[in-house]
Scaffold this motif. Sequence first.
Motif, PDB file in Angstrom:
ATOM      1  N   ARG B 108       3.903  -3.748 112.844  1.00 19.71           N
ATOM      2  CA  ARG B 108       2.621  -3.953 113.509  1.00 19.71           C
ATOM      3  C   ARG B 108       2.793  -4.733 114.802  1.00 19.71           C
ATOM      4  O   ARG B 108       3.520  -5.711 114.853  1.00 19.71           O
ATOM      5  N   PHE B 110       0.465  -6.805 117.503  1.00 17.57           N
ATOM      6  CA  PHE B 110      -0.876  -7.385 117.507  1.00 17.57           C
ATOM      7  C   PHE B 110      -1.590  -7.139 118.828  1.00 17.57           C
ATOM      8  O   PHE B 110      -0.965  -6.854 119.842  1.00 17.57           O
ATOM      9  N   THR B 114       2.200 -11.280 120.308  1.00 17.31           N
ATOM     10  CA  THR B 114       2.672 -12.414 119.538  1.00 17.31           C
ATOM     11  C   THR B 114       4.177 -12.320 119.404  1.00 17.31           C
ATOM     12  O   THR B 114       4.691 -11.513 118.647  1.00 17.31           O
ATOM     13  N   VAL B 115       4.877 -13.137 120.190  1.00 17.72           N
ATOM     14  CA  VAL B 115       6.325 -13.203 120.089  1.00 17.72           C
ATOM     15  C   VAL B 115       6.684 -14.658 119.786  1.00 17.72           C
ATOM     16  O   VAL B 115       5.826 -15.529 119.860  1.00 17.72           O
ATOM     17  N   PHE B 116       7.940 -14.901 119.422  1.00 19.64           N
ATOM     18  CA  PHE B 116       8.346 -16.268 119.110  1.00 19.64           C
ATOM     19  C   PHE B 116       8.743 -16.950 120.409  1.00 19.64           C
ATOM     20  O   PHE B 116       9.833 -16.764 120.923  1.00 19.64           O
ATOM     21  N   GLU B 122      16.450 -12.093 123.316  1.00 18.71           N
ATOM     22  CA  GLU B 122      17.386 -11.397 122.424  1.00 18.71           C
ATOM     23  C   GLU B 122      17.271 -11.896 120.981  1.00 18.71           C
ATOM     24  O   GLU B 122      17.388 -11.109 120.042  1.00 18.71           O
ATOM     25  N   ASP B 123      17.019 -13.187 120.808  1.00 17.84           N
ATOM     26  CA  ASP B 123      16.856 -13.690 119.441  1.00 17.84           C
ATOM     27  C   ASP B 123      15.611 -13.114 118.777  1.00 17.84           C
ATOM     28  O   ASP B 123      15.616 -12.841 117.575  1.00 17.84           O
ATOM     29  N   GLU B 126      16.716  -9.839 117.644  1.00 17.14           N
ATOM     30  CA  GLU B 126      17.701  -9.945 116.564  1.00 17.14           C
ATOM     31  C   GLU B 126      17.013 -10.218 115.220  1.00 17.14           C
ATOM     32  O   GLU B 126      17.372  -9.642 114.204  1.00 17.14           O
ATOM     33  N   MET B 127      16.008 -11.100 115.253  1.00 17.24           N
ATOM     34  CA  MET B 127      15.323 -11.407 114.002  1.00 17.24           C
ATOM     35  C   MET B 127      14.589 -10.196 113.437  1.00 17.24           C
ATOM     36  O   MET B 127      14.371 -10.103 112.238  1.00 17.24           O
ATOM     37  N   ALA B 128      14.192  -9.295 114.351  1.00 14.89           N
ATOM     38  CA  ALA B 128      13.420  -8.139 113.898  1.00 14.89           C
ATOM     39  C   ALA B 128      14.319  -7.021 113.379  1.00 14.89           C
ATOM     40  O   ALA B 128      13.887  -6.213 112.564  1.00 14.89           O
ATOM     41  N   VAL B 129      15.574  -6.974 113.846  1.00 15.56           N
ATOM     42  CA  VAL B 129      16.455  -5.876 113.432  1.00 15.56           C
ATOM     43  C   VAL B 129      16.593  -5.861 111.916  1.00 15.56           C
ATOM     44  O   VAL B 129      16.746  -6.901 111.285  1.00 15.56           O
ATOM     45  N   GLU B 180       7.319  -7.113 122.159  1.00 13.15           N
ATOM     46  CA  GLU B 180       6.787  -6.923 120.810  1.00 13.15           C
ATOM     47  C   GLU B 180       6.987  -5.482 120.342  1.00 13.15           C
ATOM     48  O   GLU B 180       7.291  -5.242 119.172  1.00 13.15           O
ATOM     49  N   MET B 183      10.514  -5.321 119.261  1.00 13.31           N
ATOM     50  CA  MET B 183      10.720  -5.917 117.934  1.00 13.31           C
ATOM     51  C   MET B 183      10.276  -4.945 116.852  1.00 13.31           C
ATOM     52  O   MET B 183      10.889  -4.826 115.789  1.00 13.31           O
ATOM     53  N   LEU B 184       9.199  -4.234 117.163  1.00 14.95           N
ATOM     54  CA  LEU B 184       8.681  -3.243 116.221  1.00 14.95           C
ATOM     55  C   LEU B 184       9.713  -2.141 115.987  1.00 14.95           C
ATOM     56  O   LEU B 184       9.975  -1.734 114.857  1.00 14.95           O
ATOM     57  N   GLN B 187      12.645  -3.136 113.819  1.00 14.86           N
ATOM     58  CA  GLN B 187      12.391  -3.101 112.381  1.00 14.86           C
ATOM     59  C   GLN B 187      12.634  -1.722 111.803  1.00 14.86           C
ATOM     60  O   GLN B 187      12.727  -1.568 110.604  1.00 14.86           O
TER      61      GLN B 187
END
Lengths: 379, 269
Positions: B108, B110, B114-116, B122-123, B126-129, B180, B183-184, B187
């Motif tokens: 999803r 938003f 909404t990103v960190f 890159e981080d 990476e967290m989303a992979v 974002e 990141m999607l 995933q």
Amino acid sequence: MIARRLFSSDRRIAVTIATLLAAAVIVPVLNLAVPADSVFHMPSYVVALVGKYLCYALLALALDLVWGYCGILSLGHGAFFALGGYAMGMYLMRQIGPRGVYSHPTLPDFMVFLNWKELPFTWWGFSSFPYAMLMVGLVPGILAFVFGWFAFRSRVTGVYLSIITQALTYALMLAFFRNDMGFGGNNGLTDFKDILGFNIQSQTTRAVLFSLSVLALMAGYLVARAIVTSKAGKILIAVRDAEARTRFLGYRVENYKLFVWTVSAVMAGIAGALYVPQVGIINPSEFSPANSIETIVWVAVGGRGTLVGAALGAGVVNFAKSWFTGAFPQGWLFALGGLFVFVTLFLPKGIVGTFTEWWRTRAAKREPPASAAAEQPAQ
Amino acid sequence: MLIDPMDMHVPTEAVQAIERPLVVTQSLLYLDGVSVSFDGFRAINNLSLVIAPGEMRAIIGPNGAGKTTMMDIITGKTKPDTGDVIFDGQIDLTQLDETAIANLGIGRKFQKPTVFESHTVEDNVEMAVKADRTVFGTLFSRHSAEIWKRVDEILGIVRLGDHRRRMAGDLSHGQKQWLEIGMLLAQDPKLLLVDEPAAGMTDVETGATADLLKDIAKTHSVVVVEHDMGFIRELGVKVTCLHEGSVLSEGTLDKVSADERVIEVYLGR
């Protein structure tokens, strides 16, 4: 660029570890080996005082791990500290044996006074040092795990969580004040004689306890650092900044919180266990919410989310406290409140955070002229 | 003779089965008769929607039509009062939480990007992979060349390669939107829910975003909520118009925008 970042963060670890190791060796030497009339002699009261600060530093580090990195503002971390302290205190009480005022072979004085006939089950096993040390970690750890399991699963966050952590430590304080709890009531546990057979009052034992506190702080720092620099550490920061987003990425936020919360509680318990033999007493006032709030101030002053800053803040604020309570006994609480306001308004990142930022901007300013100079000969 | 009701055999399983029949569908996402109210206000009212595997769908509708609430229901943030939400043929999403649904393969984006913010670009990716998401898995995870190769790929796709070491909080609004979306993608979900991807973008950026989404739609199912009609025209996909929590009209953009009721409530005369 990566290399430089690694280098600078490696340097921070190296400096921290070297400082701590040096303190662990030099302070006892200055205290024990240097004659008392030398200017380099370190008086025993200073060793005891700094030893106490080190325990506070470990507590602050534990709090920074949950507050600075995961956004859990605990107003009850003193509870875990005190529980670890009580576990150590119970061991020390059992070591007194028949040397108490009433000379009872097994029961501590306060139980004889209360007319108790046998040791309550909560005290079983505490004459064994390994068992007591296990309890130092296990009791705060299990309490934190159970509390966290319910709180994080029900998604209690923010100020609500802070309030229940405060209620937790307050409830424990009231419980430990009761004589029939069997932990010495409002007098707590004191009048310790020895630890592992060594006289607890002797200068050598105190010096060893000091060194152990330094090593515990170092170990705590390394563990905390390993956590925050791992990929799990990135997730913790993600939870702190955008909890819902982390969930939608497929991470179980409650498990991350529970993990770091429990680790932090165990660290706080160890800090408490080292604190008690050095100050010689543990009583329910250690559970007082004011203590936990003071810990928040240490972390805020030093810089939250920096680990080193938390430990530093504990040292700086407590040093100021020791000095203040001597010079202006009535003024300390005003000074503490003023300090908190000052830090919040002017140093929101704390001492270490502000310093790091200043360092980075300085380094960034230096960079462009360097590259410009490199380009010039090409023209 | 009196019969103690406690002794009577009540076939609880059968009753439950009547209440909640096992729905098996061929579709990727199947919403049927979904309703939810907040304090008496019916945000979603008997909504039914079917997304086929590999389909891309645009959702339009006036403010308060229930577009975001629908996404909340699909992703487990909001539980519907009634109705079925079935994913991938037979998984009942109403019984699962956000994390479980995300791990099933629903990603999803938003409405507000909404990103960190205190992590680098890159981080964030990476967290989303797709990788081990357990506490101990991440605690002891080592540097994985495979994951970072994927990060490089994604950063290339969303054109943020040059910004990879910047803090995500320092990016512009449009760049955050792209991050974002990246990141999607990282995933690798079966279904992407994208809420207003073109909001706050320039025309050039909007065009590029449409191209990006069309590219993504070749290999994923996508649901896009958007207000920008030009953007939707560029996507060229089936459109669903929501109004007051239910479907008002569905079909090609031309058919929907010719619909009298859509003109009435949304497009204006």
